[in-house]
Design an enzyme around this catalytic site. Structure first.
Site, PDB file in Angstrom:
ATOM      1  N   THR A 170       0.901  -0.827  -0.226  1.00 64.15           N
ATOM      2  CA  THR A 170       0.168  -0.418  -0.080  1.00 64.15           C
ATOM      3  C   THR A 170       0.712   1.434   0.384  1.00 64.15           C
ATOM      4  OG1 THR A 170      -0.053   0.097   2.383  1.00 64.15           O
ATOM      5  CG2 THR A 170      -2.142  -0.957   0.931  1.00 64.15           C
ATOM      6  N   ASP A 171       2.343   1.001  -0.318  1.00 64.75           N
ATOM      7  CA  ASP A 171       3.185   2.218   0.153  1.00 64.75           C
ATOM      8  C   ASP A 171       4.464   2.300  -0.615  1.00 64.75           C
ATOM      9  OD1 ASP A 171       4.001   4.760   0.557  1.00 64.75           O
ATOM     10  OD2 ASP A 171       4.307   3.943   2.623  1.00 64.75           O
ATOM     11  N   LEU A 172       3.960   1.337  -1.845  1.00 62.15           N
ATOM     12  CA  LEU A 172       4.982   1.611  -2.794  1.00 62.15           C
ATOM     13  C   LEU A 172       5.811   2.545  -2.736  1.00 62.15           C
ATOM     14  CD1 LEU A 172       6.592  -1.032  -3.869  1.00 62.15           C
ATOM     15  CD2 LEU A 172       4.946  -0.785  -5.806  1.00 62.15           C
TER      16      LEU A 172
END
Length: 241
Positions: A170-172
């Site tokens: 979700t935080d690539l």
């Protein structure tokens, strides 16, 4: 793997035993007094890098969980408790262990802790993970050098492998991709799997890639990193192979 409780604290260790210093392992002050802090990195909070190879087999990174955004200004590090396995640190620990056992390049999870408040409604969380040695994140590297096509190809294939496992990061972003120098070769690693997990379908995968590209574009403006459209084309070409 060993899971246990001490009063209002819950622990999981990637070992078959407990430790007398379980609580202290998640306190930066303990490591500072032991003169075992060998570095740090700033994000929402401070991640401490610890000399623990003689204790845990690897050096470690200690991270406390903090909220972001507007909500984080009102409540910086407390989360509502529902069950142990869905707490931030335990969920990330188990996901990292699953990926690590599958041979995916992520830090080995070492230990996780949650500490409930007096009423048991909210908790705070911490995690200890393996420190990847001789590595820098992409933003640090791209401030001083360009990267060859082979590196972008490796990154694209790595993300595709993650997506084929139906794991949504979700935080690539460029900060969560590490390049490790091993003799004459480079190895890519992915970090920070907080709030990540299995997700069905494919619609989110394009969004995931778009998020990564926006992070590169942001760092061009902020840090003047050396990133081009050709770099992105090489990454996505490898992803779609």
């Amino acid at each position: 793997m060993y899971q246990f409780q001490q009063d209002n604290q819950y622990f999981i260790f990637n070992f078959d035993r407990t430790f007398d210093q379980a609580t202290e392992f998640f306190q930066a002050e303990f490591w500072q007094k032991q003169e075992r802090v060998i570095g740090s990195a700033k994000g929402r909070g401070t991640t401490y890098f610890l000399q623990t190879e003689d204790w845990f087999g690897v050096n470690c990174a200690l991270r406390h969980y903090y909220r972001g955004g507007l909500w984080g200004k009102l409540n910086k590090d407390r989360y509502r408790f529902s069950d142990l396995e869905t707490t931030r640190s335990f969920a990330e620990f188990h996901l990292l262990q699953r990926l690590y056992e599958a041979g995916f390049p992520v830090p080995k999870p070492i230990a996780a802790r949650i500490q409930k408040g007096k009423l048991g409604i909210c908790y705070q969380a911490d995690i200890l993970t393996e420190k990847i040695e001789n590595a820098q994140d992409l933003t640090a590297l791209l401030q001083t050098q360009t990267l060859p096509k082979e590196t972008w190809t490796q990154i694209g294939r790595l993300i595709r492998k993650l997506h084929d496992l139906q794991i949504c990061h979700t935080d690539l972003n460029a900060h969560n991709i590490l390049l490790q120098q091993i003799e004459q070769e480079q190895k890519c690693w992915l970090l920070d799997f907080d709030k990540c997990g299995e997700k069905s379908g494919d619609f989110w995968k394009v969004q995931n890639l778009n998020r990564l590209k926006r992070s590169f574009e942001k760092e061009i403006r902020r840090m003047n990193i050396q990133f081009t459209e050709q770099n992105w084309a090489d990454l996505t070409a490898a992803y779609h192979q």
